[in-house]
Enzyme design. Structure first.
Site, PDB file in Angstrom:
ATOM      1  N   HIS A 129       0.859  -1.425  -0.005  1.00 16.38           N
ATOM      2  CA  HIS A 129       0.156   0.146   0.051  1.00 16.38           C
ATOM      3  C   HIS A 129       0.920   1.407   0.098  1.00 16.38           C
ATOM      4  O   HIS A 129       0.797   2.259  -0.678  1.00 16.38           O
ATOM      5  CB  HIS A 129      -0.961  -0.133   1.421  1.00 16.38           C
ATOM      6  CG  HIS A 129      -1.786   1.454   1.391  1.00 16.38           C
ATOM      7  ND1 HIS A 129      -2.372   1.706   0.411  1.00 16.38           N
ATOM      8  CD2 HIS A 129      -1.530   2.198   2.539  1.00 16.38           C
ATOM      9  CE1 HIS A 129      -3.276   2.856   0.814  1.00 16.38           C
ATOM     10  NE2 HIS A 129      -2.499   3.078   1.995  1.00 16.38           N
ATOM     11  N   ARG A 138       4.715  10.299  -6.062  1.00 14.51           N
ATOM     12  CA  ARG A 138       6.013  10.676  -6.129  1.00 14.51           C
ATOM     13  C   ARG A 138       6.766  10.045  -7.406  1.00 14.51           C
ATOM     14  O   ARG A 138       8.149  10.111  -7.701  1.00 14.51           O
ATOM     15  CB  ARG A 138       6.771  10.449  -4.790  1.00 14.51           C
ATOM     16  CG  ARG A 138       6.323  11.076  -3.810  1.00 14.51           C
ATOM     17  CD  ARG A 138       7.345  11.032  -2.472  1.00 14.51           C
ATOM     18  NE  ARG A 138       7.208   9.792  -2.177  1.00 14.51           N
ATOM     19  CZ  ARG A 138       6.126   9.159  -1.258  1.00 14.51           C
ATOM     20  NH1 ARG A 138       5.312  10.137  -0.819  1.00 14.51           N
ATOM     21  NH2 ARG A 138       5.985   8.074  -0.676  1.00 14.51           N
TER      22      ARG A 138
END
Length: 303
Positions: A129, A138
């Site tokens: 996760h 990101r």
């Protein structure tokens, strides 16, 4: 164990489970219960048969029982299994009036958040996760932050927005920045997301400044429930730097009305993923062993 209450195996929640929750009915104040199949057992009605202090289960939340500790939890669980079994103590099943008052069809009640939640912490407990969300925000090359491999990463959520499962969710509004070359805009989230998580309810607490040793954690864990952590991903992506989730994660958290006691899941504890410093590639830095204060001798995960 077999209960004298009819229990469809497909529904689960038999005598091996006996979850705890809070319900109301016919305009009366909420009070505590357990359940067998589709039948709710009003614990306030049979409280005199249980090893608890008076008014423990007449409360609109489970906090008094949760704070009583493992000795009381285990004693009540054992006593309930005896009272509700087909061949145990007949103090309940032989009393028709008591059965009528205590045994209620689940369809006839309204369920509530089972505990008064003063605070909660949301942990990034799954590597998969944490990696998936990191990719989202990101990119793949910087998905998993290095601290995740060494310590429990989490943040405090807004306890006032915890609601019982089934409560309608209002789509939140906030700032997003869909175009990095343009200023942010305000409006409803277009990327509303869900995260199925495991909720852990803590019973006895600890004094400020006195840590709980990891080997004593089980004495503080009352039980577990499923949680749906709602997330406004587009709002979160813009606002989470540098202090983490805020409005994107504080508008709603749904929790199951039933807490499964830790004792019911103890037989299903498993080792979980290894944290030994060894990997198939031989890169210890990719799978470091936890510092001593975080190491557990017993199985730490649930199957």
């Amino acid at each position: 164990m077999t209960s004298f209450i009819d229990c469809d195996p497909a529904l689960g929640f038999g005598l091996d489970t006996l979850p705890y929750g809070v319900f109301s009915r016919d305009g009366h104040a909420p009070r505590c219960a357990t359940r067998v199949g589709a039948t709710l057992v009003d614990l306030s009605v049979i409280e005199r048969l249980l090893p608890v202090a008076p008014e423990t289960f007449g409360s609109p939340h489970l906090n008094a029982f949760m704070g009583a500790g493992t000795g009381t939890w285990d004693a009540v669980r054992t006593r309930l299994q005896d009272l509700l079994s087909a061949d145990g103590d007949d103090a309940l099943r032989s009393d028709d009036a008591l059965c009528t008052a205590a045994l209620i069809p689940l369809a006839d009640v309204t369920m509530h958040v089972p505990a008064q939640i003063g605070d909660y912490t949301d942990f990034y407990s799954s590597r998969q996760h944490a990696t998936n969300v990191g990719v989202m925000f990101r990119g793949a090359d910087n998905a998993l932050m290095p601290n995740w491999l060494h310590l429990p990463v989490g943040y405090h959520g807004r306890a006032s927005s915890v609601v019982v499962s089934g409560t309608p969710v209002v789509r939140p509004c906030g700032q997003t920045r869909p175009d990095d070359a343009a200023p942010p805009v305000f409006g409803p989230s277009k990327q509303l997301d869900i995260e199925l998580e495991l909720g852990v309810f803590v019973g006895p607490g600890n004094a400020l400044g006195e840590p709980v040793a990891i080997e004593d954690a089980r004495d503080h864990i009352f039980g577990y429930a499923l949680v749906n952590d709602w997330s406004a991903r587009d709002i979160q992506k813009w606002e989470y730097v540098p202090l983490g989730p805020f409005l994107a994660k504080s508008f709603c958290t749904s929790v199951s009305p039933w807490i499964v006691p830790a004792a019911a899941l103890d037989p299903f504890r498993v080792d979980g993923e290894a944290q030994s410093g060894d990997t198939a590639e031989g890169d210890a830095a990719a799978n470091p062993e936890p510092l001593p204060y975080l190491r557990q001798a017993e199985p730490r995960a649930l199957d």
